[in-house]
Motif scaffolding. Structure first.
Motif, PDB file in Angstrom:
ATOM      1  N   ILE A   1       2.142   7.328  -6.833  1.00 32.70           N
ATOM      2  CA  ILE A   1       1.839   6.785  -5.533  1.00 32.70           C
ATOM      3  C   ILE A   1       1.661   5.315  -5.716  1.00 32.70           C
ATOM      4  N   PRO A   2       2.440   4.552  -4.925  1.00 31.36           N
ATOM      5  CA  PRO A   2       2.024   2.926  -4.855  1.00 31.36           C
ATOM      6  C   PRO A   2       0.646   2.606  -4.529  1.00 31.36           C
ATOM      7  N   LYS A   3       0.140   1.712  -4.988  1.00 29.45           N
ATOM      8  CA  LYS A   3      -1.234   1.097  -4.770  1.00 29.45           C
ATOM      9  C   LYS A   3      -1.246   0.745  -3.456  1.00 29.45           C
ATOM     10  N   ALA A   4      -0.168  -0.124  -2.976  1.00 28.39           N
ATOM     11  CA  ALA A   4      -0.058  -0.821  -1.656  1.00 28.39           C
ATOM     12  C   ALA A   4       0.411   0.122  -0.726  1.00 28.39           C
TER      13      ALA A   4
ATOM     14  N   ALA B   1      -1.018   2.878   0.068  1.00 25.53           N
ATOM     15  CA  ALA B   1      -1.102   4.334  -0.453  1.00 25.53           C
ATOM     16  C   ALA B   1      -1.513   5.335   0.621  1.00 25.53           C
ATOM     17  N   ASP B   2      -2.193   5.377   1.722  1.00 23.93           N
ATOM     18  CA  ASP B   2      -2.279   6.315   2.833  1.00 23.93           C
ATOM     19  C   ASP B   2      -0.953   6.646   3.547  1.00 23.93           C
ATOM     20  N   TYR B   3      -0.188   5.525   3.705  1.00 20.37           N
ATOM     21  CA  TYR B   3       1.363   5.683   4.126  1.00 20.37           C
ATOM     22  C   TYR B   3       2.017   6.600   3.393  1.00 20.37           C
ATOM     23  N   TRP B   4       2.060   6.146   1.806  1.00 18.32           N
ATOM     24  CA  TRP B   4       2.707   6.941   0.925  1.00 18.32           C
ATOM     25  C   TRP B   4       2.309   8.347   0.601  1.00 18.32           C
ATOM     26  N   VAL B   5       1.254   8.467   0.581  1.00 20.40           N
ATOM     27  CA  VAL B   5       0.445  10.020   0.547  1.00 20.40           C
ATOM     28  C   VAL B   5       1.310  10.996   1.656  1.00 20.40           C
ATOM     29  N   ARG B   6       1.136  10.228   2.811  1.00 22.16           N
ATOM     30  CA  ARG B   6       1.549  10.923   3.899  1.00 22.16           C
ATOM     31  C   ARG B   6       3.027  11.525   3.863  1.00 22.16           C
ATOM     32  N   LYS B   7       3.749  10.307   3.479  1.00 20.97           N
ATOM     33  CA  LYS B   7       5.156  10.272   3.530  1.00 20.97           C
ATOM     34  C   LYS B   7       5.833  11.356   2.437  1.00 20.97           C
ATOM     35  N   LEU B   8       5.165  11.105   1.012  1.00 20.60           N
ATOM     36  CA  LEU B   8       5.617  12.050   0.095  1.00 20.60           C
ATOM     37  C   LEU B   8       5.514  13.356   0.231  1.00 20.60           C
TER      38      LEU B   8
END
Length: 127
Positions: free
Chosen positions: A67-70, A72-79
């Motif tokens: 999960i990218p550090k930048a 992260a909240d967006y990426w967690v939901r997206k993935l």
């Protein structure tokens, strides 16, 4: 995200070359189900087999997912939504009588091609 290929990734091309060398013919980047936005990487229409070669990052590989550090909240939901969509797509296709095969991009292309060929030949002989 725009520069990420939807089709013709290196793992897909390697598997497709091997399948083609075996004399198997298929459709590429094809929507087999009712939702025409959800496309399989390799589709055998006559045998009703849809093959997905999932990227480790985009589909949450248990071995290689990060999960990218930048943002992260967006990426967690997206993935997480990507994984949910994978489950939904598999269920929809199986409900319509399709066989769904899913592989990770890091899997050996020869092993993947062998597994697909075995399944296709089994479908051909059961008909």
């Amino acid at each position: 995200m725009r520069s990420n290929r939807r089709r013709d990734t290196k793992p897909e091309l390697a598997v497709r070359r091997m399948l083609h060398a075996r004399g198997l013919r298929y459709r590429v980047d094809y929507a087999p189900g009712p939702d025409k936005r959800r496309r399989a990487d390799i589709v055998f229409t006559r045998q009703k087999v849809a093959v997905f070669i999932d990227g480790c990052f985009w589909h949450g590989c248990p071995e290689h997912a990060t999960i990218p550090k930048a943002h992260a909240d967006y990426w967690v939901r997206k993935l997480a939504r990507n994984r949910e969509r994978d489950v939904e797509t598999t269920a929809e296709l199986e409900a319509e009588g399709w066989t769904v095969l899913r592989f990770w991009e890091h899997e050996d292309p020869k092993t993947v091609a062998n597994a697909i060929a075995v399944r296709i030949h089994a479908c051909d002989h059961s008909a």
